[in-house]
Design a protein around this motif. Structure first.
Motif, PDB file in Angstrom:
ATOM      1  N   GLY B 116       0.793  -1.229   0.000  1.00 27.27           N
ATOM      2  CA  GLY B 116       0.000   0.000   0.000  1.00 27.27           C
ATOM      3  C   GLY B 116       0.821   1.273   0.000  1.00 27.27           C
ATOM      4  N   ASP B 117       2.132   1.142  -0.139  1.00 31.50           N
ATOM      5  CA  ASP B 117       2.960   2.342  -0.155  1.00 31.50           C
ATOM      6  C   ASP B 117       3.182   2.823  -1.591  1.00 31.50           C
ATOM      7  OD1 ASP B 117       3.227   2.467   2.524  1.00 31.50           O
ATOM      8  OD2 ASP B 117       5.105   1.320   2.578  1.00 31.50           O
ATOM      9  N   ALA B 118       3.390   4.137  -1.699  1.00 31.03           N
ATOM     10  CA  ALA B 118       3.739   4.676  -3.008  1.00 31.03           C
ATOM     11  C   ALA B 118       5.214   4.413  -3.255  1.00 31.03           C
ATOM     12  CB  ALA B 118       3.467   6.167  -3.053  1.00 31.03           C
ATOM     13  N   VAL B 119       5.540   4.007  -4.461  1.00 28.19           N
ATOM     14  CA  VAL B 119       6.940   3.776  -4.799  1.00 28.19           C
ATOM     15  C   VAL B 119       7.437   4.923  -5.659  1.00 28.19           C
ATOM     16  CG1 VAL B 119       8.563   2.289  -5.987  1.00 28.19           C
ATOM     17  CG2 VAL B 119       6.730   1.291  -4.638  1.00 28.19           C
ATOM     18  N   PHE B 120       8.229   5.758  -5.029  1.00 24.50           N
ATOM     19  CA  PHE B 120       8.704   6.946  -5.732  1.00 24.50           C
ATOM     20  C   PHE B 120      10.161   6.792  -6.139  1.00 24.50           C
ATOM     21  CE2 PHE B 120       6.272  11.077  -5.558  1.00 24.50           C
ATOM     22  CZ  PHE B 120       5.050  10.441  -5.647  1.00 24.50           C
ATOM     23  N   THR B 121      10.395   6.801  -7.432  1.00 21.51           N
ATOM     24  CA  THR B 121      11.772   6.917  -7.911  1.00 21.51           C
ATOM     25  C   THR B 121      12.067   8.404  -8.004  1.00 21.51           C
ATOM     26  OG1 THR B 121      10.929   6.894 -10.142  1.00 21.51           O
ATOM     27  CG2 THR B 121      11.705   4.800  -9.256  1.00 21.51           C
ATOM     28  N   PRO B 122      13.347   8.770  -8.117  1.00 20.19           N
ATOM     29  CA  PRO B 122      13.654  10.190  -8.320  1.00 20.19           C
ATOM     30  C   PRO B 122      12.918  10.744  -9.532  1.00 20.19           C
ATOM     31  CG  PRO B 122      15.665   8.970  -7.856  1.00 20.19           C
ATOM     32  CD  PRO B 122      14.562   7.948  -7.968  1.00 20.19           C
ATOM     33  N   GLY B 123      12.854   9.954 -10.584  1.00 22.84           N
ATOM     34  CA  GLY B 123      12.170  10.400 -11.802  1.00 22.84           C
ATOM     35  C   GLY B 123      10.719  10.748 -11.529  1.00 22.84           C
ATOM     36  N   LEU B 124      10.026   9.897 -10.811  1.00 28.12           N
ATOM     37  CA  LEU B 124       8.611  10.142 -10.529  1.00 28.12           C
ATOM     38  C   LEU B 124       8.446  11.370  -9.629  1.00 28.12           C
ATOM     39  CD1 LEU B 124       5.727   9.401 -10.817  1.00 28.12           C
ATOM     40  CD2 LEU B 124       5.956   7.718  -8.991  1.00 28.12           C
ATOM     41  N   ALA B 125       9.351  11.513  -8.659  1.00 29.59           N
ATOM     42  CA  ALA B 125       9.274  12.687  -7.776  1.00 29.59           C
ATOM     43  C   ALA B 125       9.403  13.968  -8.604  1.00 29.59           C
ATOM     44  CB  ALA B 125      10.375  12.624  -6.722  1.00 29.59           C
ATOM     45  N   ARG B 150       6.819  21.245   3.716  1.00 31.05           N
ATOM     46  CA  ARG B 150       7.526  20.012   4.064  1.00 31.05           C
ATOM     47  C   ARG B 150       7.446  18.992   2.929  1.00 31.05           C
ATOM     48  NH1 ARG B 150      10.004  18.227   8.788  1.00 31.05           N
ATOM     49  NH2 ARG B 150      11.493  19.784   8.301  1.00 31.05           N
ATOM     50  N   GLU B 151       6.247  18.889   2.364  1.00 31.51           N
ATOM     51  CA  GLU B 151       6.064  17.921   1.266  1.00 31.51           C
ATOM     52  C   GLU B 151       6.956  18.271   0.079  1.00 31.51           C
ATOM     53  OE1 GLU B 151       1.420  16.649   2.163  1.00 31.51           O
ATOM     54  OE2 GLU B 151       1.876  18.284   0.771  1.00 31.51           O
ATOM     55  N   THR B 152       7.021  19.574  -0.234  1.00 32.69           N
ATOM     56  CA  THR B 152       7.890  20.001  -1.325  1.00 32.69           C
ATOM     57  C   THR B 152       9.334  19.626  -1.022  1.00 32.69           C
ATOM     58  OG1 THR B 152       6.434  21.893  -1.639  1.00 32.69           O
ATOM     59  CG2 THR B 152       8.561  21.993  -2.726  1.00 32.69           C
ATOM     60  N   GLU B 153       9.731  19.890   0.204  1.00 34.42           N
ATOM     61  CA  GLU B 153      11.093  19.597   0.619  1.00 34.42           C
ATOM     62  C   GLU B 153      11.402  18.108   0.447  1.00 34.42           C
ATOM     63  OE1 GLU B 153      11.554  20.754   4.630  1.00 34.42           O
ATOM     64  OE2 GLU B 153      13.696  21.105   4.485  1.00 34.42           O
ATOM     65  N   VAL B 154      10.478  17.282   0.903  1.00 34.13           N
ATOM     66  CA  VAL B 154      10.684  15.836   0.814  1.00 34.13           C
ATOM     67  C   VAL B 154      10.749  15.391  -0.652  1.00 34.13           C
ATOM     68  CG1 VAL B 154       9.621  13.593   1.254  1.00 34.13           C
ATOM     69  CG2 VAL B 154       9.654  15.330   3.053  1.00 34.13           C
ATOM     70  N   LEU B 155       9.807  15.900  -1.447  1.00 32.86           N
ATOM     71  CA  LEU B 155       9.776  15.499  -2.858  1.00 32.86           C
ATOM     72  C   LEU B 155      11.073  15.881  -3.565  1.00 32.86           C
ATOM     73  CD1 LEU B 155       6.391  16.074  -4.706  1.00 32.86           C
ATOM     74  CD2 LEU B 155       7.614  13.966  -4.248  1.00 32.86           C
ATOM     75  N   ARG B 156      11.575  17.083  -3.270  1.00 31.03           N
ATOM     76  CA  ARG B 156      12.808  17.531  -3.918  1.00 31.03           C
ATOM     77  C   ARG B 156      13.963  16.602  -3.548  1.00 31.03           C
ATOM     78  NH1 ARG B 156      15.086  22.688  -3.194  1.00 31.03           N
ATOM     79  NH2 ARG B 156      15.896  22.506  -5.299  1.00 31.03           N
ATOM     80  N   LEU B 157      13.984  16.182  -2.292  1.00 30.17           N
ATOM     81  CA  LEU B 157      15.065  15.285  -1.875  1.00 30.17           C
ATOM     82  C   LEU B 157      14.936  13.924  -2.561  1.00 30.17           C
ATOM     83  CD1 LEU B 157      15.314  16.207   1.901  1.00 30.17           C
ATOM     84  CD2 LEU B 157      16.910  16.774   0.071  1.00 30.17           C
ATOM     85  N   VAL B 158      13.690  13.445  -2.701  1.00 28.11           N
ATOM     86  CA  VAL B 158      13.505  12.176  -3.418  1.00 28.11           C
ATOM     87  C   VAL B 158      13.999  12.341  -4.853  1.00 28.11           C
ATOM     88  CG1 VAL B 158      11.843  10.480  -4.241  1.00 28.11           C
ATOM     89  CG2 VAL B 158      11.545  11.490  -1.985  1.00 28.11           C
TER      90      VAL B 158
END
Lengths: 367, 209
Positions: B116-125, B150-158
């Motif tokens: 049930g988790d989202a799988v985020f690659t850097p590309g998808l982020a 915070r979400e933006t920050e996390v996404l950028r790091l991913v």
């Protein structure tokens, strides 16, 4: 045949119709002063009409010799007017009547506005000359016919030229489209077969390890390069601008991951080139300091007025003060190739690094 | 269930899954067939390639998401299909992995997607972040979804390639919190997408009546 065919057919119709008109005029005038000569001229006109209708319909015959012959025959018939009509009759048409317009149209269709105007001038001069020979004073010469000839020559020439240009454009567009379609077909084929196999080789190679891993890595690089080459939908960028994504994706490989948005990152071509070169320099640094197989990430984003590209690695990192030292010591590396390039574009470079924590180089330029 | 039009890939992926202990209930190579078969076998998870001969992978993802309950969809796709990936994710896919990813990464992604988790690659982020910014730049951004700082920050790091663990360390958060932030960015986008679809359908419907 192309677009010229209809023009030549129209000229043919004009010639035939005006031939009939000339014959009717001659018959109504009872043959003027010299009926035998009159009908002889009409006969020649009829033969020449038939000959030109045929000759102009064949592309190989169309050319300056035919145009010259056309002009000579027309002038001959026109200059026979005084012989046929005897004493010049006020306001009457020459024996060729409107038939003499045929050659003007032919020249115009063949050579455009200028040739049309030239033919009109020659025919009009000959026409005026026959009237002059009839004893009409120069100031009283009727110029209506002359004006009409010029109009016809210039207009038809202009339109014929436009039509030819339009046809060339159309042809070009059709060829482009065909090329695009072919490219799309190839791309689809390559996508469905070669790329899949290359990706598979890459994956299996990595699993097998050793030399196979190296093969897999190479296959992966080729896959990325080939995919970029056959991209199905290149985004049309405005003139002089480039989608930075396309440039950055060229850096993608087995070790370098490139992340971009789905919308174009449009920059002026020069700026995009410099920024991309700066990214390249940063990636070269990664290879230099962390080894050829060290992973690196390139992340491009656009936020409001700026495009930001970050290059990150997980290498040993740069100790504090090291960059300043290098700069002071005259070693340019980061300073020149990255900071110099980006600052020339009015942008900023931020380097975040700590020993053992990798390095992040963030380059931001105004969009 | 595995959907991929390339037989070598289809078999390879199915084998990897079987070896890892998953039960592969179907392996198909066409989109329509995939939707039909999925309705019959009700897979928990669909590994979906976006390049299919008949339906687009995006459309397949959309139709799969309409099932009740919808299967989890992991997009396994070649690089360079960003638009399609983004659309598929907005349509309900919960993860995206490059075909060039290693088997370990792939199985890990399957496990997390199944959980049930989202799988985020850097590309998808990068794609998701770009999509939020595109939405925010529209004339009426207030109606669209937006990210917290915070979400933006996390996404950028991913997007920069940091693992959740590294992000957790850097931002002094728990691994689970990072995971939730990432999950939220995706859920908001999918919700927005569904709302837009419904709005579109209503407008169309009103026009027709």
């Amino acid at each position: 045949m192309g677009i010229e065919g209809p023009f030549w057919r129209t000229v043919a119709v004009f010639r035939a119709a005006s031939l009939v008109y000339a014959a009717i005029l001659l018959a109504r005038a009872g043959g003027y002063a010299n009926p035998a000569a009159g009908w002889l001229v009409i006969g020649i006109m009829a033969l020449w009409t038939a000959a030109t209708i045929f000759a102009y319909s064949v592309e190989g015959f169309r050319g300056r010799p035919l145009l010259a012959a056309d002009m000579l025959v027309t002038l001959g018939c026109l200059l026979a007017t005084p012989v046929v009509q005897g004493v010049h009759q006020e306001d009457s048409l020459p024996v060729t009547a409107t038939w003499m317009g045929g050659v003007v149209l032919a020249w115009a269709v063949y050579g455009g506005r200028r040739l049309g105007a030239l033919a009109a001038a020659v025919v009009a001069l000959a026409d005026l000359q026959t009237r002059g020979a009839g004893g009409v004073e120069f100031e009283r010469l009727p110029v209506n016919g002359t004006v009409l000839l010029f109009l016809a020559g210039v207009l038809v020439g202009h339109v014929a030229r436009l039509a030819r240009k339009a046809e060339a454009r159309m042809q070009e567009a059709v060829e482009l489209e065909a090329a695009g379609r072919e490219r799309e077909r190839l791309a689809r084929g390559i996508h469905d077969s070669v790329l899949q196999v290359l990706a598979l080789v890459q994956r299996r190679g990595q699993e097998a390890g050793g030399e196979a891993a190296e093969l897999g890595r190479l296959a992966g690089e080729q896959e990325a390069a080939l995919r970029e080459l056959v991209r199905l939908r290149p985004e049309p960028a405005p003139a002089g601008a480039v989608d930075l994504r396309t440039l950055l994706q060229g850096y993608g490989s087995g070790t370098v991951t490139v992340s971009v948005p789905a919308t174009p990152l449009t920059l002026p071509a020069a700026a995009a080139g410099e920024l991309s070169a700066a990214v390249g320099a940063a990636l070269d640094n990664v290879v230099k300091h962390c080894g050829p197989h060290a992973p690196a990430w390139v992340f491009a984003e656009s936020d409001g007025g700026a495009v930001t590209v970050t290059v990150r690695d997980e290498g040993p990192g740069i100790p504090e003060g090291r960059l300043e030292q290098a700069e002071a010591g005259g070693r340019l590396g980061v300073a020149q190739s990255i900071r110099g390039r980006v600052e020339d574009l009015g942008g900023t470079v931020t380097v975040v690094s700590a020993p053992g924590r990798g390095t992040e180089i963030e380059m931001s330029v105004p969009a | 269930m595995v959907v991929d039009d390339h037989p070598m890939w289809r078999d390879g992926v199915a084998r990897d899954l079987a070896e890892a202990g998953y039960e592969v209930v179907a392996a198909v190579g066409e989109g329509r067939q995939a939707v039909r078969v999925a309705a019959a076998v009700r897979p928990e998870l669909v590994v979906l390639d976006l390049q299919l001969p008949d339906l687009s992978g995006v459309e397949v993802a959309r139709r799969l998401a309409a099932a009740e309950p919808p299967p989890r969809v992991l997009v396994l796709s070649a690089s360079g299909e960003q638009d399609d990936v983004l659309e598929a994710v907005k349509a309900g896919a919960s993860g995206y992995l490059l075909k060039s990813a290693s088997r370990e990464d792939f199985l890990d992604a399957v496990r997390r997607t199944a959980g049930g988790d989202a799988v985020f690659t850097p590309g998808l982020a990068g794609l998701v972040l770009g999509e939020y910014r595109r939405l925010a730049a529209r004339p009426a951004p207030a109606t669209g979804p937006h990210l917290t700082e915070r979400e933006t920050e996390v996404l950028r790091l991913v997007a920069k390639g940091l693992s959740y663990k590294q992000i957790a360390e850097r931002l002094v958060l728990s691994h689970r919190t990072v995971q939730n932030h990432v999950q939220n960015t995706l859920s908001k986008l999918q919700l927005h997408n569904r709302v837009e679809l419904v709005r579109y359908a209503i407008e169309r419907g009103l026009d027709e009546s």
